[in-house]
Design an enzyme around this catalytic site. Structure first.
Site, short mmCIF file in Angstrom:
data_model
loop_
_atom_site.label_atom_id
_atom_site.label_comp_id
_atom_site.label_asym_id
_atom_site.label_seq_id
_atom_site.Cartn_x
_atom_site.Cartn_y
_atom_site.Cartn_z
N ASP A 100 -3.86 8.28 39.24
CA ASP A 100 -2.43 8.53 39.47
C ASP A 100 -1.79 7.30 40.10
O ASP A 100 -0.58 7.26 40.34
CB ASP A 100 -2.18 9.81 40.27
CG ASP A 100 -2.76 9.78 41.67
OD1 ASP A 100 -3.49 8.82 42.00
OD2 ASP A 100 -2.51 10.72 42.45
N SER A 101 -2.61 6.24 40.32
CA SER A 101 -2.06 4.93 40.69
C SER A 101 -1.15 4.41 39.58
O SER A 101 -0.42 3.44 39.78
CB SER A 101 -3.19 3.93 40.96
OG SER A 101 -4.10 3.92 39.87
N ASP A 117 -7.20 11.73 36.94
CA ASP A 117 -6.78 12.03 38.30
C ASP A 117 -5.77 13.17 38.25
O ASP A 117 -4.76 13.06 37.55
CB ASP A 117 -6.05 10.79 38.85
CG ASP A 117 -6.43 10.47 40.26
OD1 ASP A 117 -7.12 11.28 40.90
OD2 ASP A 117 -6.04 9.39 40.71
N LYS A 176 -10.44 14.33 38.90
CA LYS A 176 -10.62 13.92 40.30
C LYS A 176 -9.59 14.64 41.16
O LYS A 176 -8.42 14.69 40.80
CB LYS A 176 -10.48 12.40 40.45
CG LYS A 176 -10.60 11.94 41.90
CD LYS A 176 -10.83 10.44 42.01
CE LYS A 176 -9.61 9.59 41.87
NZ LYS A 176 -8.54 9.87 42.86
N GLU A 191 -8.23 15.07 45.34
CA GLU A 191 -8.26 14.42 46.66
C GLU A 191 -8.53 15.45 47.76
O GLU A 191 -7.97 16.55 47.73
CB GLU A 191 -6.93 13.72 46.93
CG GLU A 191 -6.70 12.53 46.01
CD GLU A 191 -5.47 11.72 46.37
OE1 GLU A 191 -4.83 11.99 47.41
OE2 GLU A 191 -5.15 10.80 45.60
N GLU A 225 -12.36 5.86 49.91
CA GLU A 225 -11.31 4.84 49.92
C GLU A 225 -10.96 4.41 51.34
O GLU A 225 -10.68 5.24 52.21
CB GLU A 225 -10.05 5.39 49.21
CG GLU A 225 -8.91 4.38 49.19
CD GLU A 225 -7.82 4.65 48.17
OE1 GLU A 225 -7.97 5.56 47.33
OE2 GLU A 225 -6.81 3.92 48.20
#
Ligand code: KIV
Length: 274
Positions: free
Chosen positions: A52-53, A91, A120, A122, A189
């Site tokens: 999602d970057s 993501d 993925k 978070e 991260e």
């Protein structure tokens, strides 16, 4: 004759576990479109993360919060089309999985239908139950701990995480809980290198680090950062392997100058009807 059967060379979650056991380092990069995903795959990158970057490096947003399911599905479909070997991880964007387990299942399923082989999520806490359900349904899940960008406002910025001993113990416990819930891997991260190495030693599943030192089982970078697409010094944890921003600027300036001076198109680029 071509076959519908998957290639035996395909990277799977089982293969990633074996790579960790054999101490083979895992290579991961982000991709958001067909041509770059195809290049990464041909280079033998093991994991292609449709991050999602994309919100930052494709859409120019300061945070990842603005990107939604529809954009992430477009990027996943495009990137997956370029990949034959790597494991494609999509993501899950902000609020596509936190709202309920049912939402997480429905949205994760859309990513798998779009060509991803895993998703993925978070954080830990409630994500343990969500992970468990997804994995029970056959959807592989990658965890993400430490600096979790979807929580940037709670974290107060993009600072180094888990500096204090109690925070370090919590991160280690969260990593163990995600492994227990069924994650096949976990991204670490922006945490101290010593902590990342400790987590890596404690888990049977591979850790993929970004700004987490060299003690992880694999590494991930945002492709646009490592290719030098943007001006300025960038993040300390990024190594710039190319200066594509500068290379594109040079090419566009040469093209503009050629067009303005009537040098392009040349005879070799022109058609004549006869
Ligand atoms: O969105 C992303 O690209 C990521 C990586 C930086 C791990 O989550």
């Amino acid at each position: 004759m071509s076959s519908y059967l998957p290639s035996s060379d395909r990277v799977t979650t089982v293969r990633l576990a074996k790579m960790k056991a054999r101490k083979e380092r895992i290579v991961c990069l982000t991709a958001y479109d067909f041509p770059t995903a195809q290049i990464l795959d041909k280079c033998g990158v093991d994991l292609v993360l449709v991050g999602d970057s994309a919100a930052n490096v494709v859409y120019g947003q300061e945070t990842t919060l603005a990107i939604g399911m529809e954009e992430m599905l477009y990027h996943t479909r495009a990137a997956a089309a370029g990949v034959k070997r790597a494991l494609v991880v999509a993501d899950m964007p902000f609020l596509s999985y936190q709202t309920s387990v049912a939402d997480a299942i429905a949205n994760a399923g859309r990513f798998l239908k779009a060509g991803a082989a895993a998703v993925k999520l978070e954080g830990a806490g409630p994500m343990r139950e969500t992970t468990k359900r997804l994995v029970e349904l056959g959807i592989p899940v990658m965890g993400h701990l430490g600096l979790v960008p979807q929580s940037v406002h709670r974290l107060g910025g993009y600072r180094l995480q888990a500096r204090k001993p109690d925070e370090q113990e919590k991160l280690l416990a969260d990593a163990r809980a995600l492994e227990e819930a069924g994650c096949f891997s976990v991204v670490l991260e922006k945490i101290p290198a010593e902590l990342a190495a400790r987590v890596t030693a404690a888990l049977a599943i591979p850790t993929i680090g970004i700004g987490a030192g060299s003690g992880c089982d694999g590494q991930v970078l945002v492709l646009h950062d490592m290719l030098g697409m943007f001006e300025g010094p960038g993040y300390k944890f990024v190594k710039r392997y190319a200066e594509l921003g500068a290379a594109i600027t040079k090419a566009v300036n040469e093209y503009s100058s050629d067009v303005r001076q009537g040098k392009f198109p040349g005879e070799e680029h022109s058609f004549h009807g006869d």
